[in-house]
Design an enzyme around this catalytic site. Structure first.
Site, PDB file in Angstrom:
ATOM      1  N   TRP A   1       0.825  -1.211   0.000  1.00 28.85           N
ATOM      2  CA  TRP A   1       0.000   0.000   0.000  1.00 28.85           C
ATOM      3  C   TRP A   1       0.863   1.267   0.000  1.00 28.85           C
ATOM      4  CZ3 TRP A   1      -3.716   1.831  -2.204  1.00 28.85           C
ATOM      5  CH2 TRP A   1      -4.593   2.793  -1.712  1.00 28.85           C
TER       6      TRP A   1
ATOM      7  N   ARG B   1      14.209  -1.779   4.618  1.00 28.38           N
ATOM      8  CA  ARG B   1      15.329  -2.550   4.065  1.00 28.38           C
ATOM      9  C   ARG B   1      16.047  -1.744   2.987  1.00 28.38           C
ATOM     10  NH1 ARG B   1      13.082  -7.078   1.398  1.00 28.38           N
ATOM     11  NH2 ARG B   1      11.002  -6.205   1.666  1.00 28.38           N
TER      12      ARG B   1
ATOM     13  N   TYR C   1       6.362  -6.758  -3.834  1.00 30.90           N
ATOM     14  CA  TYR C   1       4.995  -6.376  -3.469  1.00 30.90           C
ATOM     15  C   TYR C   1       4.128  -6.044  -4.673  1.00 30.90           C
ATOM     16  CZ  TYR C   1       6.444  -6.147   1.414  1.00 30.90           C
ATOM     17  OH  TYR C   1       6.889  -6.465   2.663  1.00 30.90           O
TER      18      TYR C   1
ATOM     19  N   LYS D   1      -5.214   0.320   8.463  1.00 27.07           N
ATOM     20  CA  LYS D   1      -6.566  -0.137   8.811  1.00 27.07           C
ATOM     21  C   LYS D   1      -6.520  -1.156   9.944  1.00 27.07           C
ATOM     22  CE  LYS D   1      -8.457   0.795   4.219  1.00 27.07           C
ATOM     23  NZ  LYS D   1      -8.924   0.230   2.937  1.00 27.07           N
TER      24      LYS D   1
ATOM     25  N   ALA E   1      -4.579  -2.571  -3.299  1.00 26.42           N
ATOM     26  CA  ALA E   1      -3.377  -1.911  -3.823  1.00 26.42           C
ATOM     27  C   ALA E   1      -3.076  -2.263  -5.276  1.00 26.42           C
ATOM     28  CB  ALA E   1      -2.183  -2.254  -2.929  1.00 26.42           C
TER      29      ALA E   1
ATOM     30  N   LYS F   1     -14.259  -3.804   8.328  1.00 27.81           N
ATOM     31  CA  LYS F   1     -14.492  -4.580   7.094  1.00 27.81           C
ATOM     32  C   LYS F   1     -13.464  -5.698   6.973  1.00 27.81           C
ATOM     33  CE  LYS F   1     -10.866  -3.143   4.735  1.00 27.81           C
ATOM     34  NZ  LYS F   1      -9.854  -3.910   3.986  1.00 27.81           N
TER      35      LYS F   1
ATOM     36  N   ASP G   1     -15.671  -0.387   0.972  1.00 29.97           N
ATOM     37  CA  ASP G   1     -14.496  -1.208   1.266  1.00 29.97           C
ATOM     38  C   ASP G   1     -14.899  -2.649   1.592  1.00 29.97           C
ATOM     39  OD1 ASP G   1     -11.848  -1.758   1.572  1.00 29.97           O
ATOM     40  OD2 ASP G   1     -11.531  -0.506   3.337  1.00 29.97           O
TER      41      ASP G   1
ATOM     42  N   GLU H   1      -4.413  -7.307   8.506  1.00 30.47           N
ATOM     43  CA  GLU H   1      -4.665  -6.556   9.748  1.00 30.47           C
ATOM     44  C   GLU H   1      -5.802  -7.147  10.583  1.00 30.47           C
ATOM     45  OE1 GLU H   1      -2.966  -4.295  11.089  1.00 30.47           O
ATOM     46  OE2 GLU H   1      -2.197  -2.796   9.692  1.00 30.47           O
TER      47      GLU H   1
END
Ligand SMILES: NC(=O)C1=CN([C@@H]2O[C@H](COP(=O)(O)OP(=O)(O)OC[C@H]3O[C@@H](n4cnc5c(N)ncnc54)[C@H](O)[C@@H]3O)[C@@H](O)[C@H]2O)C=CC1
Ligand SMILES: O=C(CO)COP(=O)(O)O
Length: 377
Positions: free
Chosen positions: A23, A44, A60, A117, A151, A202, A255, A292
């Site tokens: 993100w 990193r 990612y 989040k 993302a 959510k 969302d 999360e």
């Protein structure tokens, strides 16, 4: 909201994004494509180097090219020097530790926006509350951005809307103007509580959806969970002072739909693995990225209990995580635990009076707690 035209934003704002995961990196592209010069802080050095030199974050965001106006460093002091806007996108449970270290490095007066989040384990604080308490800054400088924002879709420039919320409408507007480009549109509101809790809650419902998906249940079950999940989300957020309309907006329903319906969602994926029979420990081990919802279940249920909010879906999720409920047995409980007879649906009244149902229920709970001598958190 037409006041946005009065807000002044520098011609090429200098923006710092803390966190180079999926993100943080995607948001740096959103900001750069909106005209900002962006510096990303990556923990990193090798990742900072890849972003800086190859304009890629291949772990990612495979296949995504970042704009030339995105650079990166692993030196947080350098990342923050001269920033006019700061965005934070690191896992919620590590926010406090990081803030303590960089507290003195954030330039005076700049707006700080949470992209996260989650709620903090132990304290139950929202991310904007952690920012406020550790940095000891005026809440008017703090914003949160939320919405249906997977993302990878945004990194591929698929059209998306989000909402930026701050106690100060001017801050929300300034941040939203920087976080808007041809494929990403930021709306504004001043309901920080509703906006933030929408993004947190959510995730829990998306875990539930993943669980029933993993078990093999179909669309009826998922639609039931989404609909009843939104009631839980709204009741919870309103009990804490959020506005019901926020929960039917981008940061709530929007969302919820995106996260519950997408295999890109890490929360949904974690749920699916649990539904397929993997243990919580195995799921955590197999996740390469942050889900999360797994860490937020316990603090959310504690907060719900403090206000007397019933959250049967979230409770079932926590039981599956704890291994005390077989995912196959989840469905009969998901929409209600109440075996004292049929329950009123309570979504119609909330819709017909623009959320009055949730507000009335919050008042009723507060009265009940007073009668029974209990106090809300
Ligand atoms: N990925 C998405 O589609 C979206 C994510 N978010 C939220 O953004 C936040 C960040 O998530 P992602 O970027 O997706 O996670 P991620 O797992 O892709 O990346 C997290 C980043 O934080 C770094 N990190 C891990 N532990 C850290 C620590 N102790 N200190 C500093 N950095 C640390 C990791 O190295 C990685 O660069 C979460 O709160 C998530 O809910 C919000 C909207 C969309
Ligand atoms: O918040 C998100 C979409 O809005 C991302 O969801 P996940 O964290 O489940 O991937």
């Amino acid at each position: 909201m037409s006041r946005a035209s009065k807000v002044v934003v520098p011609p090429r704002p200098r923006v710092t994004v803390l966190g180079a995961g999926s993100w943080g990196t995607t948001f740096s592209k959103v900001l750069a494509d909106g005209g900002a010069d962006v510096t990303v802080w990556a923990r990193r050095p090798e990742l900072a180097k890849e972003i800086r030199e190859a304009k890629r974050n291949s772990d990612y965001l495979p296949g995504v090219n970042l704009p030339p106006t995105v650079t990166a460093t692993s030196d947080v002091g350098r990342a923050l020097a001269d920033a006019q806007f700061v965005f934070v996108s690191i896992p919620s449970q590590s926010l406090r530790g990081n803030l303590v270290e960089l507290k003195t490095l954030i330039p005076e007066g700049v707006p700080i926006t949470s992209l996260m989040k989650g709620v903090e384990k132990g304290t139950g604080l929202r991310m904007s509350e952690v920012l406020e308490s550790v940095l000891e800054i005026d809440p008017d400088r703090i914003a949160v951005a939320s919405g249906p924002n997977l993302a990878l879709e945004i990194a591929k420039e698929q059209p998306t809307a989000a909402v930026v919320s701050s106690a100060s409408l001017e801050t929300a507007e300034r941040v939203a103007m920087v976080a808007t480009n041809r494929y990403f549109r930021s709306f504004v509101n001043t309901d920080v509580i509703g906006t933030e809790f929408g993004g947190v809650l959510k995730n829990l419902i998306a875990v539930a959806i993943g669980i029933v998906d993993g078990v093999g249940y179909g669309e009826n079950t998922k639609a039931s969970i989404i609909t009843r999940g939104l009631v839980e989300m709204t009741d919870f957020a309103v009990a804490y002072g959020g506005h019901p309309e926020t929960l039917s907006g981008l940061a709530g329903l929007g969302d919820l739909i995106a996260t519950s319906g997408s295999s890109l969602s890490r929360n949904n994926t974690a749920g699916r693995l649990l539904g397929q029979g993997y243990s919580f420990a195995d799921v955590v081990k197999s996740m390469q990225q942050t889900a999360e919802g797994l860490a937020s279940v316990a603090p959310v249920l504690t907060l719900a209990e403090a206000k007397g909010v019933d959250m049967p879906i979230c409770r079932q999720v926590s039981q599956v995580l704890a291994g005390t409920l077989d995912p196959r047995d989840i469905a009969p409980h998901l929409t209600t635990d109440d075996d004292s007879g049929p329950q009123g649906e309570r979504t119609l009244d909330a819709k017909q009076d623009h959320g009055g149902g949730a507000v009335r229920r919050a008042l009723q709970r507060a009265l009940d707690q007073l009668r029974h001598g209990r106090r809300g958190a």
